[in-house]
Write an enzyme that holds these catalytic residues in place. Structure first.
Site, PDB file in Angstrom:
ATOM      1  N   LYS A 194      31.257  42.752  45.346  1.00 18.99           N
ATOM      2  CA  LYS A 194      30.327  43.787  44.884  1.00 18.99           C
ATOM      3  C   LYS A 194      29.672  44.462  46.099  1.00 18.99           C
ATOM      4  O   LYS A 194      30.326  44.663  47.105  1.00 18.99           O
ATOM      5  CB  LYS A 194      29.317  43.195  43.901  1.00 18.99           C
ATOM      6  CG  LYS A 194      30.001  42.504  42.721  1.00 18.99           C
ATOM      7  CD  LYS A 194      29.048  42.087  41.628  1.00 18.99           C
ATOM      8  CE  LYS A 194      29.802  41.405  40.500  1.00 18.99           C
ATOM      9  NZ  LYS A 194      28.916  41.059  39.371  1.00 18.99           N
TER      10      LYS A 194
ATOM     11  N   GLY B  48      26.827  36.953  36.208  1.00 24.36           N
ATOM     12  CA  GLY B  48      25.681  36.700  37.060  1.00 24.36           C
ATOM     13  C   GLY B  48      24.490  36.067  36.383  1.00 24.36           C
ATOM     14  O   GLY B  48      23.415  35.959  36.973  1.00 24.36           O
TER      15      GLY B  48
ATOM     16  N   ASN C 258      35.119  39.143  43.816  1.00 27.03           N
ATOM     17  CA  ASN C 258      34.514  40.477  43.840  1.00 27.03           C
ATOM     18  C   ASN C 258      33.181  40.369  44.580  1.00 27.03           C
ATOM     19  O   ASN C 258      32.212  39.834  44.041  1.00 27.03           O
ATOM     20  CB  ASN C 258      34.302  40.978  42.407  1.00 27.03           C
ATOM     21  CG  ASN C 258      33.607  42.323  42.359  1.00 27.03           C
ATOM     22  OD1 ASN C 258      33.468  43.012  43.372  1.00 27.03           O
ATOM     23  ND2 ASN C 258      33.151  42.711  41.171  1.00 27.03           N
TER      24      ASN C 258
ATOM     25  N   HIS D  29      35.208  47.704  35.753  1.00 26.57           N
ATOM     26  CA  HIS D  29      34.222  46.626  35.713  1.00 26.57           C
ATOM     27  C   HIS D  29      33.020  47.082  34.888  1.00 26.57           C
ATOM     28  O   HIS D  29      32.664  48.261  34.884  1.00 26.57           O
ATOM     29  CB  HIS D  29      33.795  46.268  37.134  1.00 26.57           C
ATOM     30  CG  HIS D  29      32.997  45.008  37.231  1.00 26.57           C
ATOM     31  ND1 HIS D  29      31.651  44.962  36.936  1.00 26.57           N
ATOM     32  CD2 HIS D  29      33.356  43.753  37.568  1.00 26.57           C
ATOM     33  CE1 HIS D  29      31.215  43.716  37.115  1.00 26.57           C
ATOM     34  NE2 HIS D  29      32.230  42.963  37.478  1.00 26.57           N
TER      35      HIS D  29
ATOM     36  N   SER E  45      30.147  34.157  35.650  1.00 26.90           N
ATOM     37  CA  SER E  45      29.490  32.907  36.054  1.00 26.90           C
ATOM     38  C   SER E  45      30.482  31.763  36.256  1.00 26.90           C
ATOM     39  O   SER E  45      30.210  30.610  35.899  1.00 26.90           O
ATOM     40  CB  SER E  45      28.408  32.515  35.034  1.00 26.90           C
ATOM     41  OG  SER E  45      27.380  33.490  34.993  1.00 26.90           O
TER      42      SER E  45
ATOM     43  N   GLU F 242      29.990  46.885  35.323  1.00 25.49           N
ATOM     44  CA  GLU F 242      28.936  47.555  36.092  1.00 25.49           C
ATOM     45  C   GLU F 242      29.290  49.013  36.337  1.00 25.49           C
ATOM     46  O   GLU F 242      28.406  49.880  36.371  1.00 25.49           O
ATOM     47  CB  GLU F 242      28.703  46.799  37.403  1.00 25.49           C
ATOM     48  CG  GLU F 242      28.044  45.452  37.168  1.00 25.49           C
ATOM     49  CD  GLU F 242      28.211  44.460  38.305  1.00 25.49           C
ATOM     50  OE1 GLU F 242      27.757  43.315  38.149  1.00 25.49           O
ATOM     51  OE2 GLU F 242      28.814  44.826  39.341  1.00 25.49           O
TER      52      GLU F 242
ATOM     53  N   GLU G  99      35.647  39.807  31.168  1.00 25.03           N
ATOM     54  CA  GLU G  99      34.320  39.464  31.663  1.00 25.03           C
ATOM     55  C   GLU G  99      33.271  39.846  30.623  1.00 25.03           C
ATOM     56  O   GLU G  99      32.871  41.014  30.548  1.00 25.03           O
ATOM     57  CB  GLU G  99      34.022  40.198  32.977  1.00 25.03           C
ATOM     58  CG  GLU G  99      34.832  39.711  34.152  1.00 25.03           C
ATOM     59  CD  GLU G  99      34.206  40.128  35.473  1.00 25.03           C
ATOM     60  OE1 GLU G  99      34.060  39.273  36.346  1.00 25.03           O
ATOM     61  OE2 GLU G  99      33.848  41.303  35.618  1.00 25.03           O
TER      62      GLU G  99
END
Length: 247
Positions: free
Chosen positions: A12, A170, A10, A94, A208, A96, A164
């Site tokens: 992003k 991240g 991904n 996702h 990660s 986000e 996730e």
């Protein structure tokens, strides 16, 4: 039949046309990997990446789609439009998107249905926040998101689930192997109980994932691959993860 192994990247909101040089390196280094390989770049790069990857093992996907096929939805992109420019997959739900755009489980399910109708594989994301993990709510959160985000009609051919944990994306932090195994076991049980081929739906871990920890994560039961963020931007890093998955 065992679930298919998938290394998914991904990108992003990262990457311009110059970044496609990484695709050339990746394809050259892994002409016949022992797993499926997918990269989901920004929408601006989908057509160019799909064209560049034509004839290779690399598949290209989108990072979101609208539940409608067309209409007055400025800035959105339809699943049929992704398919039209060469996408085979689309990431949905996702964390986000859920956090930044307030997406609900019902909205994610509607988008997944649109993806299925367009002939795309929906990569549906689920995951708990740090506060939910600390409160002991992880399994309840994942079960609720799975039930609400995965539409009826999901199959091993048109759906992938990615776990996730929000607090690991991240940050460099990852859950313990036992924590990953616990969530993946729950997802496998719930999917197998709900869908005829739920035992064959690929389950990815994301958060990660990097070359240094990939092999250990892939050895965990019911982990069939990874949804990789930053490490997918470089052919060398993502290539190492692909190799670890195929080992």
């Amino acid at each position: 039949m065992a679930p298919r192994k998938l290394a998914a990247g991904n990108w992003k909101m990262n990457g311009t046309l110059a970044a496609l040089a990484e695709i050339d390196q990746l394809v050259a280094a892994h002409p016949s990997p022992a797993c499926d390989v997918l990269i989901c770049p920004p929408a601006t790069l989908i057509h160019a990446m799909a064209t560049r990857a034509a004839g290779s093992v690399l598949r290209v996907g989108g990072q979101d789609c609208h539940a409608k096929t067309s209409g007055a939805h400025t800035g959105d992109i339809a699943a049929v439009e992704l398919k039209d420019v060469g996408a085979s997959h689309v990431i949905l739900g996702h964390s986000e998107r859920r956090a930044d755009h307030g997406e609900t489980d019902a909205e994610v399910a509607a988008k997944a249905l649109a993806a299925h109708e367009a002939g795309l594989v929906a990569v549906i994301c689920v995951g708990e926040t740090e506060a939910q993990r600390d409160a002991g709510q992880t399994l309840d959160v994942i079960a609720t998101q799975l039930q609400g985000s995965v539409p009826a009609g999901a199959t091993a051919a048109n759906t992938v689930i990615a776990y996730e944990p929000v607090w690991a994306i991240g940050t460099g932090r990852t859950p313990t192997n036992d924590q990953i195994a616990e969530v993946h076991a729950l997802m496998r049980d719930r999917l197998a109980a709900r869908f005829a081929d739920g035992a064959e739906i690929s389950l990815l871990y994301g958060g990660s994932v990097k070359p240094s920890n990939a092999a250990e994560i892939f050895a965990i039961a019911d982990v069939n691959g990874a949804l990789v963020g930053g490490a997918s931007l470089k052919a060398s890093d993502f290539g190492a993860i692909i190799s670890a998955l195929g080992a």
